[in-house]
Design an enzyme around this catalytic site. Sequence first.
Site, short mmCIF file in Angstrom:
data_model
loop_
_atom_site.label_atom_id
_atom_site.label_comp_id
_atom_site.label_asym_id
_atom_site.label_seq_id
_atom_site.Cartn_x
_atom_site.Cartn_y
_atom_site.Cartn_z
N GLU A 65 0.80 -1.25 -0.05
CA GLU A 65 -0.05 0.05 0.00
C GLU A 65 0.83 1.18 0.10
OE1 GLU A 65 -2.44 -0.54 3.38
OE2 GLU A 65 -3.42 -1.98 2.72
N GLY B 70 1.81 5.09 -0.56
CA GLY B 70 1.23 6.47 -0.71
C GLY B 70 2.20 7.43 -1.03
N ARG B 71 2.92 7.66 0.09
CA ARG B 71 4.01 8.67 0.05
C ARG B 71 4.94 8.67 -1.21
NH1 ARG B 71 5.80 11.09 4.86
NH2 ARG B 71 5.01 9.34 5.82
N TYR C 285 4.85 16.74 13.75
CA TYR C 285 6.03 15.81 13.94
C TYR C 285 7.14 16.03 13.43
CZ TYR C 285 3.38 13.59 9.99
OH TYR C 285 2.86 13.44 8.66
N CYS D 295 -0.91 32.25 13.78
CA CYS D 295 -0.68 33.17 14.95
C CYS D 295 -0.26 32.08 15.99
CB CYS D 295 -2.22 33.50 15.56
SG CYS D 295 -2.76 34.88 14.64
N GLU D 296 0.77 31.15 15.74
CA GLU D 296 1.65 30.38 16.39
C GLU D 296 3.01 30.46 16.14
OE1 GLU D 296 0.05 28.04 18.17
OE2 GLU D 296 -2.02 28.35 17.69
#
Length: 460
Positions: free
Chosen positions: A318, A320-321, A362, A389-390
């Site tokens: 499987e 994906g990336r 992450y 605003c972080e």
Amino acid sequence: MSRFAHPAGDRHAEMLPHERPPLAPADLNRINPSIWPRTSSRAEGALTVGGVDVRDLARDHGTPLYIIDEDDVRSRMRDYATAFAGSEVHYAGKAFLCKEIVRWLQDEGLGLDVASSGELAVALSVGFPAGRITMHGNNKSKAELAKALEAGVGHIVVDSYDEIARLGYLAEQMGKRPKVMVRVTTGVEAHTHEFIATAHDDQKFGLSLNSGAAAEAVRRILAMPQLQLVGLHSHIGSQIVDTAGFEVAARRLATLLVQIKDEHGVVLPELDLGGGYGIAYVDGDEAPDIKELADGLREIVAKVCVDAGLPVPRLTVEPGRTIVGPGGITLYEVGTIKDVEGLRTYVSIDGGMSDNVRTALYGAEYTASLASRASEAEPMLSRLVGKHCESGDIIVRDFHLPADLAPGDLIAVAATGAYCRSLANNYNYLPRPAVVAVSGGVSRVIVQGETEDDLLRGQL
């Protein structure tokens, strides 16, 4: 002094120190072919992808902008189909899914994994064969399972006792007999970030091999004539670059296959080892060779099954990336440039954690480059940050840009095809960017960008 406050240091996130900033590259204009899309190059200093100048893309479609190299993505689909001939290749739609991607999958002969009724709806809307779809998810609702049964998806991967009972009831009510697989947590450590490691016991996915939960799930399914158990499924994590973890997982799954044969007289014909294969995000990263990966996984499955006295099951993977990640870039316009003397320069762009939350989520790393022109200026240690605003709104933590960078320049971030648009959000009410496919010198919108009207729609 407060127990909860602390005096701030002069460096951002001093409580969580990072490694020493990277050395400046020898050539700030270099486009590393192992990181950037396969058709990437520079023409008269500007970055081109799919034969299209990014300055034209910014002019025609605005920024931020997701750009997908169609030839790159299709070629990686073909690479997998060729390398895993005789096995099943199902694209993990969670990486990035839209109608056009589904059309490419159908053209190139791959299957598809979905993890919600929404993803299933995308696939069905363009006529993708339901029999080539696998339904995943740790908390599939009755409505989602009913939709999967009605569509006739090829496989449903069950994730809990509750789901087995729920699916069995629905299958009986609807007169269906779906093919199911048990998702097994094998206890294999995939050497990846805690939030993307998925095979240890203490997490939400699957049924534990070590505790006996997976074996009990098999018993419950085999006791339901309305369900057809065809195999086992395992997924050990993400951004994995070798086959060592898959070998351990396959061996552990083989012990369960033997137990099933001995206890029930049933030989399961399918084995799904999931995906999670890594790509190169920065210089020095290694990505697995697809043919070597395929040969290695087939050899592992064959050997462990022969050693266990079992017939070799049909293998499914499987990816994906590795299919969509390298072919995608994100294009931004530089706004504010703020030099923090003695530390680094903060380069603010017109997007941020709303279009790429992976760094904040992450600690993902990326390669970025001045894309609208070449420069011979001295390297400048930079941090690419968004407009939200972080303080954790960071796209690339530490890298080098030319010291003559100016507002209005375009910055491209490589390898953003996977999990950026999928995880995009509307924090601070920023519209999600458009997705544009490029090929043969032509661009076309495959996902329209949102407008402020879209953000207000549905509010009362």
